[in-house]
Enzyme design. Structure first.
Site, PDB file in Angstrom:
ATOM      1  N   HIS A 231      -1.799  49.729  51.460  1.00  0.00           N
ATOM      2  CA  HIS A 231      -1.895  48.381  52.007  1.00  0.00           C
ATOM      3  C   HIS A 231      -1.415  47.327  51.009  1.00  0.00           C
ATOM      4  O   HIS A 231      -1.307  47.570  49.800  1.00  0.00           O
ATOM      5  CB  HIS A 231      -3.332  48.075  52.433  1.00  0.00           C
TER       6      HIS A 231
ATOM      7  N   GLU B  91     -10.828  54.070  52.245  1.00  0.00           N
ATOM      8  CA  GLU B  91     -10.939  54.152  50.788  1.00  0.00           C
ATOM      9  C   GLU B  91     -12.236  54.844  50.373  1.00  0.00           C
ATOM     10  O   GLU B  91     -13.195  54.929  51.160  1.00  0.00           O
ATOM     11  CB  GLU B  91     -10.869  52.729  50.190  1.00  0.00           C
TER      12      GLU B  91
END
Length: 200
Positions: free
Chosen positions: A10, A83
Protein backbone atom coordinates in the site's frame (compact mmCIF):
# COMPACT_ATOMS: atom_id res chain seq x y z
CA UNK A 1 0.63 -22.74 -17.46
CA UNK A 2 2.23 -20.68 -14.68
CA UNK A 3 0.29 -18.12 -12.67
CA UNK A 4 1.80 -14.67 -12.14
CA UNK A 5 1.07 -12.65 -9.02
CA UNK A 6 2.07 -9.02 -8.52
CA UNK A 7 2.22 -8.10 -4.84
CA UNK A 8 1.79 -4.39 -4.25
CA UNK A 9 2.43 -2.80 -0.88
CA UNK A 10 0.00 0.00 0.00
CA UNK A 11 0.90 3.69 -0.26
CA UNK A 12 2.30 5.76 2.58
CA UNK A 13 0.29 6.73 5.67
CA UNK A 14 1.08 9.28 8.36
CA UNK A 15 1.99 6.41 10.67
CA UNK A 16 4.52 5.16 8.10
CA UNK A 17 5.93 8.66 8.04
CA UNK A 18 6.26 8.87 11.83
CA UNK A 19 7.40 5.23 12.16
CA UNK A 20 4.41 4.07 14.19
CA UNK A 21 3.39 0.41 14.12
CA UNK A 22 0.12 0.08 12.23
CA UNK A 23 -0.78 -3.59 12.41
CA UNK A 24 -4.52 -4.14 12.21
CA UNK A 25 -5.46 -0.49 12.86
CA UNK A 26 -7.16 1.21 9.91
CA UNK A 27 -5.00 4.17 8.90
CA UNK A 28 -5.74 6.24 5.79
CA UNK A 29 -3.27 6.99 3.03
CA UNK A 30 -1.73 10.44 3.27
CA UNK A 31 -1.21 12.79 0.32
CA UNK A 32 2.06 11.11 -0.62
CA UNK A 33 0.49 7.66 -0.35
CA UNK A 34 -2.33 8.66 -2.70
CA UNK A 35 0.26 9.97 -5.18
CA UNK A 36 2.19 6.69 -4.91
CA UNK A 37 -0.97 4.68 -5.55
CA UNK A 38 -1.74 6.90 -8.54
CA UNK A 39 1.74 6.30 -9.92
CA UNK A 40 1.27 2.56 -9.48
CA UNK A 41 -2.06 2.79 -11.30
CA UNK A 42 -0.42 4.56 -14.25
CA UNK A 43 2.45 2.07 -14.36
CA UNK A 44 0.14 -0.94 -14.23
CA UNK A 45 -2.53 0.41 -16.60
CA UNK A 46 -1.20 -1.67 -19.47
CA UNK A 47 -0.97 -4.93 -17.52
CA UNK A 48 -3.83 -7.38 -18.03
CA UNK A 49 -5.00 -8.61 -14.67
CA UNK A 50 -7.47 -11.45 -14.36
CA UNK A 51 -8.38 -10.30 -10.88
CA UNK A 52 -7.42 -8.06 -7.96
CA UNK A 53 -7.34 -9.23 -4.34
CA UNK A 54 -6.67 -6.93 -1.38
CA UNK A 55 -6.29 -6.82 2.34
CA UNK A 56 -9.50 -5.30 3.75
CA UNK A 57 -7.57 -2.63 5.70
CA UNK A 58 -8.24 0.85 4.34
CA UNK A 59 -4.69 1.72 3.33
CA UNK A 60 -4.48 -1.39 1.14
CA UNK A 61 -8.03 -1.28 -0.19
CA UNK A 62 -7.79 2.38 -1.21
CA UNK A 63 -4.53 1.58 -3.00
CA UNK A 64 -6.22 -1.34 -4.76
CA UNK A 65 -9.21 0.78 -5.76
CA UNK A 66 -7.00 3.49 -7.22
CA UNK A 67 -5.07 0.95 -9.31
CA UNK A 68 -8.34 -0.67 -10.31
CA UNK A 69 -9.66 2.52 -11.93
CA UNK A 70 -7.56 1.48 -14.94
CA UNK A 71 -8.97 -2.07 -14.95
CA UNK A 72 -12.57 -2.19 -13.73
CA UNK A 73 -12.44 -5.44 -11.76
CA UNK A 74 -14.56 -6.32 -8.76
CA UNK A 75 -11.99 -6.36 -5.98
CA UNK A 76 -12.00 -9.35 -3.65
CA UNK A 77 -10.84 -8.81 -0.07
CA UNK A 78 -9.09 -11.44 2.04
CA UNK A 79 -8.39 -10.85 5.73
CA UNK A 80 -5.44 -13.25 5.48
CA UNK A 81 -3.59 -10.47 3.62
CA UNK A 82 -3.83 -8.07 6.58
CA UNK A 83 -0.74 -6.77 8.38
CA UNK A 84 0.79 -8.53 11.37
CA UNK A 85 -1.27 -7.76 14.46
CA UNK A 86 0.58 -5.97 17.26
CA UNK A 87 -2.14 -5.85 19.91
CA UNK A 88 -1.96 -2.94 22.34
CA UNK A 89 1.31 -1.78 20.79
CA UNK A 90 -0.29 -0.59 17.57
CA UNK A 91 0.36 3.12 17.27
CA UNK A 92 3.57 2.90 19.30
CA UNK A 93 7.03 3.68 17.96
CA UNK A 94 9.95 1.31 18.39
CA UNK A 95 11.46 3.82 20.81
CA UNK A 96 8.32 3.77 22.97
CA UNK A 97 8.24 -0.03 22.99
CA UNK A 98 11.94 -0.11 23.88
CA UNK A 99 11.22 2.14 26.87
CA UNK A 100 8.40 -0.23 27.89
CA UNK A 101 10.18 -3.59 27.60
CA UNK A 102 13.84 -2.58 27.95
CA UNK A 103 16.57 -2.21 25.36
CA UNK A 104 17.97 -5.67 26.15
CA UNK A 105 14.58 -7.30 25.54
CA UNK A 106 13.17 -5.39 22.58
CA UNK A 107 14.58 -7.63 19.85
CA UNK A 108 13.22 -10.77 21.50
CA UNK A 109 9.93 -8.97 22.09
CA UNK A 110 9.40 -8.27 18.38
CA UNK A 111 10.34 -11.83 17.43
CA UNK A 112 8.63 -13.90 20.11
CA UNK A 113 6.23 -11.90 22.33
CA UNK A 114 2.91 -13.61 22.94
CA UNK A 115 1.33 -10.14 22.79
CA UNK A 116 2.04 -9.99 19.04
CA UNK A 117 0.87 -12.24 16.22
CA UNK A 118 3.65 -14.74 15.58
CA UNK A 119 5.66 -14.45 12.39
CA UNK A 120 4.93 -18.11 11.64
CA UNK A 121 1.20 -17.43 11.80
CA UNK A 122 1.55 -14.41 9.49
CA UNK A 123 3.56 -16.45 6.99
CA UNK A 124 1.08 -19.32 7.01
CA UNK A 125 -2.01 -17.19 6.48
CA UNK A 126 -0.52 -14.96 3.76
CA UNK A 127 0.92 -17.92 1.84
CA UNK A 128 -2.46 -19.67 2.16
CA UNK A 129 -4.10 -16.61 0.61
CA UNK A 130 -1.57 -16.60 -2.23
CA UNK A 131 -2.19 -20.32 -2.79
CA UNK A 132 -5.88 -19.53 -3.17
CA UNK A 133 -5.07 -16.74 -5.65
CA UNK A 134 -2.94 -19.15 -7.68
CA UNK A 135 -5.87 -21.58 -7.79
CA UNK A 136 -8.51 -18.96 -8.59
CA UNK A 137 -6.48 -17.34 -11.38
CA UNK A 138 -4.60 -20.40 -12.62
CA UNK A 139 -2.65 -19.63 -15.77
CA UNK A 140 -3.39 -15.92 -15.50
CA UNK A 141 -2.14 -12.82 -13.74
CA UNK A 142 -3.46 -11.38 -10.46
CA UNK A 143 -2.71 -8.25 -8.47
CA UNK A 144 -2.58 -8.67 -4.70
CA UNK A 145 -2.42 -5.57 -2.46
CA UNK A 146 -1.10 -6.09 1.04
CA UNK A 147 1.33 -4.77 3.68
CA UNK A 148 5.06 -4.62 4.27
CA UNK A 149 5.29 -7.13 7.10
CA UNK A 150 2.75 -9.49 5.54
CA UNK A 151 4.50 -9.53 2.16
CA UNK A 152 7.92 -9.97 3.75
CA UNK A 153 6.66 -12.86 5.88
CA UNK A 154 5.25 -14.60 2.80
CA UNK A 155 8.44 -14.17 0.81
CA UNK A 156 10.51 -15.47 3.73
CA UNK A 157 8.27 -18.53 3.87
CA UNK A 158 8.49 -19.14 0.13
CA UNK A 159 12.26 -18.76 0.10
CA UNK A 160 12.69 -20.56 3.43
CA UNK A 161 14.75 -17.79 4.94
CA UNK A 162 14.32 -15.76 8.12
CA UNK A 163 12.24 -12.64 7.49
CA UNK A 164 14.95 -10.47 9.05
CA UNK A 165 17.29 -11.33 6.17
CA UNK A 166 14.97 -9.50 3.76
CA UNK A 167 14.96 -5.71 3.31
CA UNK A 168 11.86 -3.82 4.42
CA UNK A 169 9.52 -2.99 1.58
CA UNK A 170 9.01 0.52 0.23
CA UNK A 171 5.49 1.91 0.03
CA UNK A 172 3.86 0.93 -3.28
CA UNK A 173 6.75 -1.37 -4.17
CA UNK A 174 6.06 -4.35 -6.42
CA UNK A 175 7.09 -7.92 -5.69
CA UNK A 176 6.54 -10.44 -8.48
CA UNK A 177 5.78 -14.10 -7.86
CA UNK A 178 5.20 -17.01 -10.18
CA UNK A 179 3.39 -20.23 -9.34
CA UNK A 180 4.17 -23.26 -11.48
CA UNK A 181 3.66 -26.14 -9.08
CA UNK A 182 5.69 -24.19 -6.51
CA UNK A 183 6.24 -20.51 -5.77
CA UNK A 184 9.25 -18.60 -7.08
CA UNK A 185 10.18 -14.97 -6.46
CA UNK A 186 10.82 -13.12 -9.72
CA UNK A 187 11.40 -9.65 -8.27
CA UNK A 188 11.32 -8.11 -4.79
CA UNK A 189 10.62 -4.58 -3.56
CA UNK A 190 10.84 -2.95 -7.00
CA UNK A 191 10.08 0.78 -7.16
CA UNK A 192 11.20 1.52 -10.72
CA UNK A 193 7.59 2.37 -11.57
CA UNK A 194 7.58 5.23 -9.03
CA UNK A 195 9.05 8.70 -9.69
CA UNK A 196 12.17 9.36 -7.63
CA UNK A 197 10.33 11.77 -5.34
CA UNK A 198 7.76 9.09 -4.42
CA UNK A 199 10.19 6.30 -3.56
CA UNK A 200 10.08 5.68 0.19
Amino acid sequence: MPTDVLLLRHGQTDWNLTHRIQGSVDIALNHRGLAQAGAARDALAGVRFDGIVSSPLERALVTANLVNTAHGHEITTDVRLAERAHGRFEGWTVQEITAEVGADQVDDFFQHSAELESWDDVTQRVVASLDAVALDFAGGTALVVSHGGAIKAAIAGIQRVHHRTLPSLFNCSLTRLRYDGAWSVVDYNNVEHLPDELRS
